[in-house]
Write an enzyme that holds these catalytic residues in place. Structure first.
Site, PDB file in Angstrom:
ATOM      1  N   ALA A 153       1.708 -13.770  -5.067  1.00  0.00           N
ATOM      2  CA  ALA A 153       0.285 -13.689  -5.400  1.00  0.00           C
ATOM      3  C   ALA A 153      -0.404 -12.571  -4.630  1.00  0.00           C
ATOM      4  O   ALA A 153      -1.421 -12.050  -5.073  1.00  0.00           O
ATOM      5  CB  ALA A 153      -0.381 -15.019  -5.090  1.00  0.00           C
ATOM      6  N   LYS A 154       0.132 -12.221  -3.462  1.00  0.00           N
ATOM      7  CA  LYS A 154      -0.433 -11.163  -2.621  1.00  0.00           C
ATOM      8  C   LYS A 154      -1.925 -11.355  -2.398  1.00  0.00           C
ATOM      9  O   LYS A 154      -2.685 -10.401  -2.351  1.00  0.00           O
ATOM     10  CB  LYS A 154      -0.141  -9.781  -3.212  1.00  0.00           C
ATOM     11  CG  LYS A 154       1.363  -9.499  -3.363  1.00  0.00           C
ATOM     12  CD  LYS A 154       1.637  -8.052  -3.731  1.00  0.00           C
ATOM     13  CE  LYS A 154       3.121  -7.761  -3.830  1.00  0.00           C
ATOM     14  NZ  LYS A 154       3.795  -8.360  -4.995  1.00  0.00           N
ATOM     15  N   ARG A 155      -2.356 -12.583  -2.238  1.00  0.00           N
ATOM     16  CA  ARG A 155      -3.757 -12.853  -2.016  1.00  0.00           C
ATOM     17  C   ARG A 155      -4.146 -12.516  -0.585  1.00  0.00           C
ATOM     18  O   ARG A 155      -3.302 -12.588   0.326  1.00  0.00           O
ATOM     19  CB  ARG A 155      -4.068 -14.333  -2.284  1.00  0.00           C
ATOM     20  CG  ARG A 155      -3.778 -14.806  -3.703  1.00  0.00           C
ATOM     21  CD  ARG A 155      -4.634 -14.088  -4.722  1.00  0.00           C
ATOM     22  NE  ARG A 155      -4.553 -14.706  -6.039  1.00  0.00           N
ATOM     23  CZ  ARG A 155      -3.805 -14.252  -7.051  1.00  0.00           C
ATOM     24  NH1 ARG A 155      -3.052 -13.188  -6.903  1.00  0.00           N
ATOM     25  NH2 ARG A 155      -3.831 -14.877  -8.217  1.00  0.00           N
ATOM     26  N   THR A 210       3.038 -15.224  -1.196  1.00  0.00           N
ATOM     27  CA  THR A 210       2.908 -13.942  -0.506  1.00  0.00           C
ATOM     28  C   THR A 210       1.421 -13.673  -0.267  1.00  0.00           C
ATOM     29  O   THR A 210       0.586 -13.941  -1.123  1.00  0.00           O
ATOM     30  CB  THR A 210       3.515 -12.777  -1.314  1.00  0.00           C
ATOM     31  OG1 THR A 210       2.860 -12.685  -2.585  1.00  0.00           O
ATOM     32  CG2 THR A 210       5.007 -12.980  -1.549  1.00  0.00           C
ATOM     33  N   ASP A 215      -1.212  -4.397  -6.024  1.00  0.00           N
ATOM     34  CA  ASP A 215       0.220  -4.468  -6.297  1.00  0.00           C
ATOM     35  C   ASP A 215       0.646  -3.194  -7.005  1.00  0.00           C
ATOM     36  O   ASP A 215      -0.177  -2.388  -7.408  1.00  0.00           O
ATOM     37  CB  ASP A 215       0.547  -5.698  -7.142  1.00  0.00           C
ATOM     38  CG  ASP A 215       1.919  -6.255  -6.795  1.00  0.00           C
ATOM     39  OD1 ASP A 215       2.853  -5.459  -6.561  1.00  0.00           O
ATOM     40  OD2 ASP A 215       2.063  -7.483  -6.755  1.00  0.00           O
TER      41      ASP A 215
END
Lengths: 279, 279
Positions: free
Chosen positions: A97-99, A123, B101
């Protein structure tokens, strides 16, 4: 069971450090399921379930990437839920999710991913500071992989910038994460890129117990030999992720599930010099 | 119409630089709609539509924050879509997604937010490098607000770190964004915190034409006077965001819509020393 224990068991059971990235890219689906212009969540779901069926023997973990599900529109979240529910319970599920956000937003993200979807790990992006991790740090059964050194060329822009003390931003992030692990029931891991093997050692040495999530082998061209060398002294278990080179193998053929299985099996074998340290 | 033109018109029409942040926090909803333990998207939707009805006179923009919608589970995305569709077309809609991303994931995010949901702008996180912005940069009608200097204490951890040349990471991001704007049809803006007014000037001077999205006034305690000073020489139009201090005003009372309207009106007036430069 702690996240670390589940991770160790998943790797031992499959004798594999492979993580299969689930990136349902509409442009790349197998020919029979492809429909570039119209998102068809039913087809995406059928595709991913077949991928899971034929790869589960070869991997320890799955990493669905939220961006691809969000691109399906509101139905994408139902699809994400459906896929998470379909994944075998003995595999590690990482929501990519790369939040990264503060206070109540971060709390809501933690609630969404750790309670509602109930994945094993997420993530996170630390740009806004290490306080953004706090809402995720009270869960012994969960893991957080923080972006530390990514595998793309843009890692040069910020992550590989040197600070005045000579360390890179990446190495500094690793140090801060190690300090934070002492006070955190949640397992803290790092995302580090396989394409950056020469840069990897000075980063992971700051946090030798951290589980690692390593993209960049496969389509992105990272070398398994260099990676094995860089990991020689690392104690935290690595998961090596490949997405496109596995799930879109043979996508022009009707036999694509066989090709997907074969590519997962191959990569599992290629990774064995790394895996053998942890099984 | 370009994003910059729509932004200028929205600010002129409302005579306001106020942006209302839509953060549907289940714990804070008005008493009559609150149900802490069970997410009820219908109640959230009713609440947000009422907030929009009573604040539209006072603001130029709305910023729904994705974290709060995601916490509602799959229904959250239907709610997000419903709210985006409900927002007045003459207001700027910023999806506060803080995504960051690479390559195909970023392309999918661009597709989700600029095509599917069709918002005016999105917030992005540049940690993984400036290439992560690329898929968003071909849309003259759209805007991208990149996290540059956030309003939380954790901004000290990375964004306010000094690089060897003496500039902070924030100032460096601003420089890189300005360079990128020359080649980008999409309008590039920056998220900069009002709580960091003394640190603001050295950052925004590197990109004086950038539209700014400024959180931190209101509950986070940023000063309007200091902010006005910091913006004295800035040409890019700022939107000053407040979420909690507006939308949860009077939440223990049945009269909460009146309190919400009153707090939006008050903040609009407080911001007038800033707004008058741009109307």
């Amino acid at each position: 069971m702690t996240f670390k224990d589940k991770l160790a068991e998943a790797v031992q059971e499959a004798e594999s450090t492979l993580c299969v990235g689930l990136d349902p890219n509409l442009d790349l689906l197998p020919a029979g399921l492809r429909n570039k212009d119209i998102a068809d969540p039913a087809k995406v779901s059928r595709f991913l379930k077949k991928v899971i069926d034929v790869t589960r023997e070869y991997c320890a973990a799955y990493k669905p990437n939220l961006g691809f599900f969000e691109a399906l529109g509101p139905d994408g979240w139902d699809t994400f839920q459906e896929i998470v529910d379909y994944l075998p319970p003995d595999k590690i599920i990482i929501a990519d999710a790369k939040r990264g956000d503060i206070s109540s937003t971060a709390e809501h993200y933690a609630r969404a991913f750790f309670e509602h979807f109930d994945v094993d790990a997420i993530t996170l992006n630390p740009l806004m500071g290490f306080e953004t991790l706090d809402p995720f740090l009270e869960e012994p059964g969960k893991g957080v992989y923080t972006l530390t050194l990514t595998s793309n060329p843009g890692a040069e822009d910020i992550l590989l910038k040197k600070l005045p003390d000579g360390d890179t931003v990446s190495a500094y992030i690793a140090q801060r994460l190690r300090q934070r692990q002492d006070k955190s029931p949640t397992t803290l891991g790092m995302v580090v890129g396989a394409t950056k093997a020469p840069d990897l050692q000075p980063v992971i040495m700051h946090f030798p117990a951290a589980p690692l999530l390593i993209p960049g082998v496969g389509k992105q061209g990272g070398s398994v030999v260099e990676l094995a060398e860089a990991l020689a002294n690392h104690r935290g278990i690595p998961l090596i992720n490949s997405s496109r080179s596995i799930i879109y193998a043979g996508s022009e053929s009707q036999q694509w599930p066989k090709e997907v299985a074969r590519s997962a099996k191959n990569l599992k074998q290629q990774l064995s010099p790394i895996t053998k340290k942890y099984v």
